[in-house]
Design an enzyme around this catalytic site. Structure first.
Site, mmCIF file in Angstrom:
data_model
loop_
_atom_site.group_PDB
_atom_site.id
_atom_site.type_symbol
_atom_site.label_atom_id
_atom_site.label_comp_id
_atom_site.label_asym_id
_atom_site.label_seq_id
_atom_site.Cartn_x
_atom_site.Cartn_y
_atom_site.Cartn_z
ATOM 1 N N HIS A 190 37.443 56.189 37.859
ATOM 2 C CA HIS A 190 38.582 55.607 37.147
ATOM 3 C C HIS A 190 38.528 55.964 35.673
ATOM 4 C CE1 HIS A 190 35.309 52.650 37.419
ATOM 5 N NE2 HIS A 190 35.646 52.258 36.202
ATOM 6 N N ASN A 250 33.286 55.664 32.570
ATOM 7 C CA ASN A 250 31.870 55.312 32.708
ATOM 8 C C ASN A 250 31.332 56.000 33.955
ATOM 9 O OD1 ASN A 250 32.012 53.585 30.464
ATOM 10 N ND2 ASN A 250 32.726 51.891 31.736
ATOM 11 N N GLN A 271 28.619 52.184 34.868
ATOM 12 C CA GLN A 271 29.743 52.140 35.802
ATOM 13 C C GLN A 271 29.503 50.996 36.778
ATOM 14 O OE1 GLN A 271 30.417 55.827 37.879
ATOM 15 N NE2 GLN A 271 32.174 55.018 39.026
ATOM 16 N N ASP A 287 43.747 46.287 34.276
ATOM 17 C CA ASP A 287 42.383 45.779 34.448
ATOM 18 C C ASP A 287 42.418 44.252 34.469
ATOM 19 O OD1 ASP A 287 39.338 47.165 33.782
ATOM 20 O OD2 ASP A 287 39.534 44.979 33.701
ATOM 21 N N ILE A 288 41.618 43.676 35.354
ATOM 22 C CA ILE A 288 41.601 42.220 35.516
ATOM 23 C C ILE A 288 40.956 41.528 34.309
ATOM 24 C CG2 ILE A 288 39.387 41.935 36.726
ATOM 25 C CD1 ILE A 288 40.959 40.277 38.823
ATOM 26 N N HIS A 334 39.612 54.421 32.175
ATOM 27 C CA HIS A 334 40.123 53.270 31.439
ATOM 28 C C HIS A 334 41.099 53.794 30.379
ATOM 29 C CE1 HIS A 334 36.966 50.203 32.572
ATOM 30 N NE2 HIS A 334 36.299 51.303 32.852
HETATM 31 P P1 5GP Z 1 33.544 50.222 35.092
HETATM 32 O O1 5GP Z 1 32.550 49.298 34.450
HETATM 33 O O2 5GP Z 1 33.175 50.558 36.517
HETATM 34 O O3 5GP Z 1 33.881 51.427 34.266
HETATM 35 O O4 5GP Z 1 34.910 49.420 35.106
HETATM 36 C C1 5GP Z 1 35.335 48.638 36.167
HETATM 37 C C2 5GP Z 1 36.535 47.856 35.670
HETATM 38 O O5 5GP Z 1 37.204 47.313 36.800
HETATM 39 C C3 5GP Z 1 36.175 46.678 34.769
HETATM 40 O O6 5GP Z 1 36.848 46.827 33.518
HETATM 41 C C4 5GP Z 1 36.686 45.453 35.537
HETATM 42 O O7 5GP Z 1 37.256 44.480 34.710
HETATM 43 C C5 5GP Z 1 37.707 46.048 36.478
HETATM 44 N N1 5GP Z 1 37.837 45.332 37.735
HETATM 45 C C6 5GP Z 1 36.829 44.913 38.543
HETATM 46 N N2 5GP Z 1 37.318 44.310 39.636
HETATM 47 C C7 5GP Z 1 38.673 44.354 39.529
HETATM 48 C C8 5GP Z 1 39.739 43.882 40.362
HETATM 49 O O8 5GP Z 1 39.549 43.302 41.423
HETATM 50 N N3 5GP Z 1 41.000 44.117 39.921
HETATM 51 C C9 5GP Z 1 41.266 44.766 38.749
HETATM 52 N N4 5GP Z 1 42.551 44.941 38.415
HETATM 53 N N5 5GP Z 1 40.277 45.215 37.943
HETATM 54 C C10 5GP Z 1 39.006 45.011 38.326
#
Ligand code: 5GP
Length: 122
Positions: free
Chosen positions: A103, A90, A97, A34-35, A105
């Site tokens: 995805h 999420n 989400q 994760d970034i 985590h």
């Molecule tokens: P969500 O909130 O959809 O469950 O999680 C999305 C996750 O994707 C977040 O933790 C965010 O930091 C990660 N993320 C968003 N954009 C990028 C990206 O370009 N590269 C990577 N490696 N992670 C990302």
């Protein structure tokens, strides 16, 4: 967006259009860091098949869902999370989400560090 064009950031990562720090890849799944990590180790495990959310899965997805859950502890261990970790999915607006490509985590702190904060209090 349709079920056939995956315009999400994770679709671009799968296609190699934007870079990622890869943890694992095979024909069905991809895992990458994760970034914005929330713990010592934080990676995302995604199906290559475009599935927007957990709520969009059908019986056809049972095998890929099982594979992802099977891989989570194997990859977590490989990344040094030998004393436990947390998994989170999420789903949708109420689940906060942000990226609409399914995805899991997987995150945690290294052995000897602080356990994660309590997430589900009573
Ligand atoms: P969500 O909130 O959809 O469950 O999680 C999305 C996750 O994707 C977040 O933790 C965010 O930091 C990660 N993320 C968003 N954009 C990028 C990206 O370009 N590269 C990577 N490696 N992670 C990302």
């Amino acid at each position: 967006q349709s079920m056939t064009t995956n315009d999400t950031i994770f679709g671009k990562i799968i296609r190699g259009e934007i870079p990622s720090k890869k943890v694992y890849e095979d024909d069905d799944v991809l895992a990458f860091h994760d970034i914005h990590p929330v713990a010592d180790v934080h990676f995302l495990l995604i199906p290559k098949k475009y599935i927007p959310t957990l709520a969009d899965t059908t019986a056809e997805d049972i095998a890929i869902l099982g594979k992802m859950l099977h891989l989570a502890p194997i990859l977590a261990r490989e990344q040094g999370l030998t004393d436990g970790f947390r998994t989170a999915i999420n789903t949708g607006r109420m689940g906060r989400q942000d990226v609409y490509h399914l995805h899991i985590h997987v995150f945690g702190n290294k052995p000897g560090g602080e356990p994660l904060k309590v997430m589900l209090g009573k």
